[in-house]
Design a protein around this motif. Structure first.
Motif, PDB file in Angstrom:
ATOM      1  N   LEU A 475       0.827  -1.194   0.000  1.00 11.93           N
ATOM      2  CA  LEU A 475       0.000   0.000   0.000  1.00 11.93           C
ATOM      3  C   LEU A 475       0.868   1.253   0.000  1.00 11.93           C
ATOM      4  O   LEU A 475       1.974   1.259   0.544  1.00 11.93           O
ATOM      5  N   LEU A 476       0.345   2.296  -0.593  1.00 13.20           N
ATOM      6  CA  LEU A 476       1.040   3.574  -0.611  1.00 13.20           C
ATOM      7  C   LEU A 476       1.120   4.130   0.801  1.00 13.20           C
ATOM      8  O   LEU A 476       0.095   4.326   1.464  1.00 13.20           O
ATOM      9  N   SER A 477       2.313   4.366   1.269  1.00 16.48           N
ATOM     10  CA  SER A 477       2.520   4.826   2.642  1.00 16.48           C
ATOM     11  C   SER A 477       3.619   5.865   2.649  1.00 16.48           C
ATOM     12  O   SER A 477       4.727   5.623   2.156  1.00 16.48           O
ATOM     13  N   THR A 478       3.302   7.044   3.212  1.00 17.45           N
ATOM     14  CA  THR A 478       4.269   8.126   3.330  1.00 17.45           C
ATOM     15  C   THR A 478       4.746   8.333   4.761  1.00 17.45           C
ATOM     16  O   THR A 478       5.625   9.149   4.989  1.00 17.45           O
ATOM     17  N   VAL A 485      -4.216   8.914   3.321  1.00  9.88           N
ATOM     18  CA  VAL A 485      -5.649   8.882   2.980  1.00  9.88           C
ATOM     19  C   VAL A 485      -5.929   9.770   1.778  1.00  9.88           C
ATOM     20  O   VAL A 485      -6.687   9.393   0.870  1.00  9.88           O
ATOM     21  N   LEU A 486      -5.320  10.945   1.736  1.00  5.95           N
ATOM     22  CA  LEU A 486      -5.550  11.861   0.621  1.00  5.95           C
ATOM     23  C   LEU A 486      -5.056  11.264  -0.697  1.00  5.95           C
ATOM     24  O   LEU A 486      -5.776  11.291  -1.716  1.00  5.95           O
ATOM     25  N   LEU A 487      -3.842  10.722  -0.694  1.00  5.19           N
ATOM     26  CA  LEU A 487      -3.285  10.183  -1.940  1.00  5.19           C
ATOM     27  C   LEU A 487      -4.040   8.933  -2.388  1.00  5.19           C
ATOM     28  O   LEU A 487      -4.338   8.768  -3.574  1.00  5.19           O
ATOM     29  N   ARG A 488      -4.344   8.043  -1.438  1.00  2.00           N
ATOM     30  CA  ARG A 488      -5.074   6.828  -1.818  1.00  2.00           C
ATOM     31  C   ARG A 488      -6.465   7.157  -2.334  1.00  2.00           C
ATOM     32  O   ARG A 488      -6.981   6.475  -3.232  1.00  2.00           O
ATOM     33  N   SER A 489      -7.091   8.181  -1.771  1.00  2.00           N
ATOM     34  CA  SER A 489      -8.437   8.543  -2.209  1.00  2.00           C
ATOM     35  C   SER A 489      -8.416   9.190  -3.587  1.00  2.00           C
ATOM     36  O   SER A 489      -9.192   8.827  -4.470  1.00  2.00           O
ATOM     37  N   LEU A 490      -7.516  10.160  -3.783  1.00  2.00           N
ATOM     38  CA  LEU A 490      -7.490  10.864  -5.070  1.00  2.00           C
ATOM     39  C   LEU A 490      -7.045   9.952  -6.203  1.00  2.00           C
ATOM     40  O   LEU A 490      -7.575  10.034  -7.318  1.00  2.00           O
TER      41      LEU A 490
END
Length: 607
Positions: A475-478, A485-490
């Motif tokens: 999963l994308l994790s910063t 949440v913002l990046l995964r949603s957009l």
């Protein structure tokens, strides 16, 4: 049939002598069948209007059940402090209020407000990533983040807190949408949005719901195929069959009514529902079934259970919801205006529409609903399918939804509709939206290599990125949860990605006005520059998009920050200027906004 010829279109030099070549204009062919029945006969009678309103509520029910079913599937059984019937009732109430405001003083288009899938993706990101502290992995870890399966994850408090966080994100998205409208952002963006920006968004909007349609239809493919077959027969094969008017009705401009086409969704859905009743196929999903009987009357009010929870994660998810819902709604405005053969919505109508949609989402979040309200693509597809979109029908949908929202028992009756019926309705209406997206490509030069690249890249990447993020092993994790949440949603919002990629490519890759579908002589309904709209169309748009008479007098007294919600006075000088020559432009690149006569593709091919 007589054909009126417009002024010829002058193209750039293509020969070695530099002699301009004049192409004959496209003939204007008037097809009587292409005009909507409502535009020729006026508003339908009240009885037929009520049936058309019930038809739109049926389409709304498919979106309502789909969004709540997919969201509540991530919750354990009995994990909520309130029944799903109350959630459905609160969503119906907010949709009814938002629809009434939208048709009365919003964009004034016959748009039904419904729970949108653009709110569902960030909500699922919030609920599925609600992990206990022991399961979280900081930074860019190579371990996959599991779902919440710890000892404390099954407690009702965790899931109720997660749902409160989703409601808080809906409130944030409504506030941001209202700010977008008040800041006149639609007025700044629409002049840069041609057919190559909005058409990919419409295509992706039609394709983005195929998984939900397949999920609903998989309950019984026989019922779903029967419903689709009946809708096709009623709307297409029997669409020209008209019934004579009733003898007791007063005289009307039209002597016959195309009942099969006008009710091509309601009649097949009711028929299949009746067929499925004795076969015991209308099983209510477990996620939407209430353990106890819902009350007949219920007055929705904010914070009946608990107040929405505002956290940094909710703020990030709300931002994603606002961006995706605004992109979807602007596409709905342009599509609905085109289907009704109106000029593009002016900036003040788009600003009012987005502001009131934001108000509806704020109301939905305060009532505890996990999804906000936005203009519904399937309902716009229904308008295209039945070829009638009177404002009276949308104005009836609002009070009917409010009435259903006041009674959770009646709202729960919508869950008794078999899922294959809802899936078939949603599939046909989404297919119509897809086809209208493809039909707008002819407004631009689709044979141009530039346009082919923009269309293919925008659509393919908008569908690829969400699938890649869902199937990625990591999963994308910063390292910061709100940013995740913002990046995964957009990056999993297909409509937002298609609109963003199309907007950036269209306005940064050089191309002529004629090539982009904004040139003189092309009847582009998406060209939002008012200088390209004839005066007769301006007058018609002023009548359709202007505020109702009781609200026109207070407009001069409105403060300056929100004066964008009122119609602006016409500038007579714009009409004389006309449109610019179709020189090559790229609006967002510095130094390339002017015409570049020496860089056109025609001149390059001539050397």
């Amino acid at each position: 049939m007589s054909r009126s010829h417009a002024h010829p279109i002058r193209l750039g030099s293509v020969g070695s002598q530099g002699v301009p070549i004049t192409l004959p204009p496209r003939p204007t062919v008037q097809d009587p069948s292409s005009f909507s029945w409502a535009s020729l006969c006026g508003p339908p009678p009240w009885g037929l209007s009520c049936l058309l309103a019930l038809q739109h509520i049926l389409v709304l029910a498919s979106l309502l059940c789909a969004s709540h079913l997919l969201l509540l599937r991530s919750f354990p059984p009995g994990g909520l402090a309130y029944s799903p019937a109350h959630l459905l009732a609160s969503s119906l109430f907010s949709c009814g209020v938002s629809t009434a405001l939208q048709t009365w003083m919003g964009s004034r288009l016959p748009l039904v407000q419904a729970p949108s899938f653009e709110f569902l993706v960030p909500a699922l990101v919030l609920t599925n990533q609600k992990l206990p502290l022991a399961f979280q992995t900081p930074g860019n870890s190579s371990h996959t983040l599991p779902l919440c399966e710890g000892p404390g994850c099954g407690s009702p408090d965790v899931w109720n807190t997660s749902l409160r966080e989703v409601s808080g994100a809906v409130v944030v998205s409504g506030l941001l949408q209202g700010a977008v409208g008040l800041l006149r952002i639609p007025g700044y963006l629409f002049p840069h949005c041609g057919p190559l920006v909005l058409a990919p968004s419409l295509v992706v909007a039609g394709l983005s719901a195929h998984k939900e349609v397949a999920l609903f239809c998989s309950g019984h493919w026989g019922l779903a195929l029967l419903l689709i077959l009946l809708i096709v027969v009623c709307s297409q094969h029997l669409g020209s069959c008209q019934l004579p008017p009733c003898p007791w009705r007063p005289a009307s401009p039209c002597t016959h009514t195309p009942v099969f086409r006008l009710l091509s969704v309601l009649v097949p859905a009711a028929s299949v529902w009746v067929i499925s009743a004795p076969l015991d196929l209308g099983v209510t999903p477990r996620e939407l079934s209430a353990p106890t009987k819902a009350p007949w009357f219920w007055l929705p009010h904010p914070a009946e259970w608990v107040w929405p929870l505002l956290t940094p994660r909710a703020l990030a998810a709300g931002t994603s919801m606002a961006l995706a819902a605004s992109t979807s709604s602007l596409g709905c405005y342009a599509l609905c205006g085109r289907l009704l053969r109106l000029p593009p919505p002016p900036p003040h109508a788009c600003s009012r529409g987005l502001s009131l949609e934001g108000l509806g989402s704020v109301l939905a979040g305060l009532l505890g609903s996990p999804v906000g309200t936005a203009s519904s693509f399937p309902n716009v597809g229904t308008v295209s399918l039945i070829q009638a979109g009177p404002r009276r029908v949308a104005q009836l949908v609002g009070p009917l939804c409010v009435g259903l929202g006041l009674s959770p028992r009646l709202a729960q009756l919508l869950t008794a509709i078999p899922l294959p019926v809802l899936g078939g309705v949603l599939g046909v209406t989404q297919a119509v939206v897809l086809s209208t997206g493809f039909s707008t490509f002819h407004l631009a030069d689709i044979d141009s290599g530039r346009n082919v690249f923009i269309v293919g890249f925008s659509i393919f990447m908008a569908l690829l990125l969400p699938r890649w993020l869902r199937d990625a092993p990591v999963l994308l994790s910063t390292g910061w949860s709100p940013l995740d949440v913002l990046l995964r949603s957009l990056l999993t919002e297909p409509i937002f990605l298609a609109g963003l990629l199309g907007f950036l490519l269209e306005n940064t890759i050089p191309g002529t006005q004629l090539e982009r579908g904004l040139g003189q002589g092309l009847p582009s309904p998406f060209a939002a520059q008012e200088t390209q709209v004839p005066q007769k169309s301006r007058d018609k748009a002023a009548q359709e998009y202007e505020l109702p008479f009781p609200l026109q007098n207070p407009c001069p007294c409105i403060p300056q920050p929100i004066c964008c919600l009122c119609p602006l006075p016409e500038d007579p000088g714009n009409e004389e200027e006309g449109s610019a020559e179709p020189g090559e432009t790229a609006d967002l690149l510095p130094g390339l906004g002017e015409q570049c006569p020496g860089s056109s593709r025609e001149e390059i091919r001539s050397h």
